[in-house]
Enzyme design. Structure first.
Site, PDB file in Angstrom:
ATOM      1  N   ASP A   9     -31.499 102.667 -18.468  1.00 40.20           N
ATOM      2  CA  ASP A   9     -30.956 101.667 -17.565  1.00 40.20           C
ATOM      3  C   ASP A   9     -32.023 101.398 -16.507  1.00 40.20           C
ATOM      4  OD1 ASP A   9     -28.959 100.114 -16.111  1.00 40.20           O
ATOM      5  OD2 ASP A   9     -28.837 101.828 -14.754  1.00 40.20           O
ATOM      6  N   ASP A  11     -31.598  99.719 -12.813  1.00 37.64           N
ATOM      7  CA  ASP A  11     -31.212  99.965 -11.417  1.00 37.64           C
ATOM      8  C   ASP A  11     -30.481 101.290 -11.275  1.00 37.64           C
ATOM      9  OD1 ASP A  11     -32.266  97.438 -10.738  1.00 37.64           O
ATOM     10  OD2 ASP A  11     -30.386  96.472 -11.305  1.00 37.64           O
ATOM     11  N   ASN A  52     -28.163  95.224 -17.515  1.00 42.50           N
ATOM     12  CA  ASN A  52     -27.332  94.058 -17.208  1.00 42.50           C
ATOM     13  C   ASN A  52     -27.936  93.370 -15.996  1.00 42.50           C
ATOM     14  OD1 ASN A  52     -25.494  94.797 -19.180  1.00 42.50           O
ATOM     15  ND2 ASN A  52     -23.978  95.595 -17.759  1.00 42.50           N
ATOM     16  N   HIS A  92     -25.655  87.503 -18.715  1.00 37.83           N
ATOM     17  CA  HIS A  92     -24.283  86.994 -18.642  1.00 37.83           C
ATOM     18  C   HIS A  92     -23.435  87.702 -17.591  1.00 37.83           C
ATOM     19  CE1 HIS A  92     -25.617  86.475 -22.937  1.00 37.83           C
ATOM     20  NE2 HIS A  92     -25.466  85.237 -22.520  1.00 37.83           N
ATOM     21  N   CYS A 109     -19.717  88.429 -23.538  1.00 37.39           N
ATOM     22  CA  CYS A 109     -20.716  88.525 -24.596  1.00 37.39           C
ATOM     23  C   CYS A 109     -20.694  89.924 -25.212  1.00 37.39           C
ATOM     24  CB  CYS A 109     -22.102  88.236 -24.014  1.00 37.39           C
ATOM     25  SG  CYS A 109     -22.574  89.447 -22.755  1.00 37.39           S
ATOM     26  N   CYS A 111     -23.632  91.566 -25.511  1.00 43.40           N
ATOM     27  CA  CYS A 111     -24.833  92.269 -25.042  1.00 43.40           C
ATOM     28  C   CYS A 111     -24.615  92.987 -23.712  1.00 43.40           C
ATOM     29  CB  CYS A 111     -26.027  91.324 -24.948  1.00 43.40           C
ATOM     30  SG  CYS A 111     -25.849  89.888 -23.889  1.00 43.40           S
ATOM     31  N   LYS A 113     -23.540  95.573 -21.198  1.00 42.71           N
ATOM     32  CA  LYS A 113     -22.997  96.934 -21.238  1.00 42.71           C
ATOM     33  C   LYS A 113     -21.650  96.930 -20.516  1.00 42.71           C
ATOM     34  CE  LYS A 113     -26.695  98.476 -19.213  1.00 42.71           C
ATOM     35  NZ  LYS A 113     -27.633  99.338 -18.489  1.00 42.71           N
ATOM     36  N   ASP A 138     -27.209 105.707 -15.010  1.00 47.13           N
ATOM     37  CA  ASP A 138     -26.513 106.276 -13.859  1.00 47.13           C
ATOM     38  C   ASP A 138     -25.053 105.836 -13.781  1.00 47.13           C
ATOM     39  OD1 ASP A 138     -27.099 103.603 -13.217  1.00 47.13           O
ATOM     40  OD2 ASP A 138     -27.149 104.056 -11.073  1.00 47.13           O
TER      41      ASP A 138
END
Length: 185
Positions: A9, A11, A52, A92, A109, A111, A113, A138
């Site tokens: 991930d 951030d 994301n 998205h 969508c 895609c 998470k 996280d």
């Protein structure tokens, strides 16, 4: 021969969590991340970011600005001799009602998470064996995306967060360096 990957991930895992980042100046690496990614780079695993980025759909950041953010991230890692093999992002966001939102990106969508579309896309592109790969993040949504993909999953749990127990199968570590040391030991 199928490859293995460590999916990360962005951030809160690679860079310090500062809410939604919409400009490159806001990117700041978490201490020890470059060292951890260099260890991945020296191993048999690919380093792939899965993130994301609803700031695109919300109209708070353009694709060009997001590319600048990712270039800054790569630059900061590169200063320490680390690199990312690829970055996959979901632009998205399913909720409407934001000023300046991009209507065509306001969709549900596969895609975003906790869905696993980005992991599947990366696995097709790089011929990745998901069962021998890891998803590290996280948040429980990172773990859920990994679980749906069949990866081994690691939750980075900081004392700032208080997670409820989940039905997901995962290991907990304090930071990325600790988790990479475990994987590569």
């Amino acid at each position: 021969k199928r490859q293995k990957a460590i999916f990360l991930d962005r951030d809160g895992t690679i860079n310090k969590y500062k809410g939604f980042i919409n400009k490159a100046d806001d990117i700041e690496l978490i201490t020890g991340v470059s060292e951890a990614i260099k260890k991945i780079n020296s191993s048999e695993y690919l380093t792939i970011v899965i993130t994301n980025q609803p700031v695109i759909a919300r109209g708070e950041c353009t694709i060009e600005e997001l590319n600048n953010i990712h270039e800054k991230l790569k630059y900061l890692l590169g200063l320490d001799g680390a690199y990312i093999d690829d970055i996959f992002y979901c632009p998205h966001h399913p909720d409407i009602g934001f000023d300046g939102e991009v209507k065509e990106l306001k969709i549900k969508c596969t895609c975003r998470k906790p869905n696993n579309g980005l992991l599947l896309e990366a696995s097709y592109k790089y011929n990745i064996d998901l069962q021998h790969s890891y998803m590290i993040g996280d948040s429980y949504i990172d773990i859920q995306a990994g679980q749906k993909s069949g990866t081994k999953n690691i939750l980075l749990e900081d004392e700032e967060y208080n997670y409820k127990e989940s039905k997901c199968n995962f290991m907990k570590f304090i930071n990325l360096k600790e988790s990479i040391d475990f994987i590569l030991s």
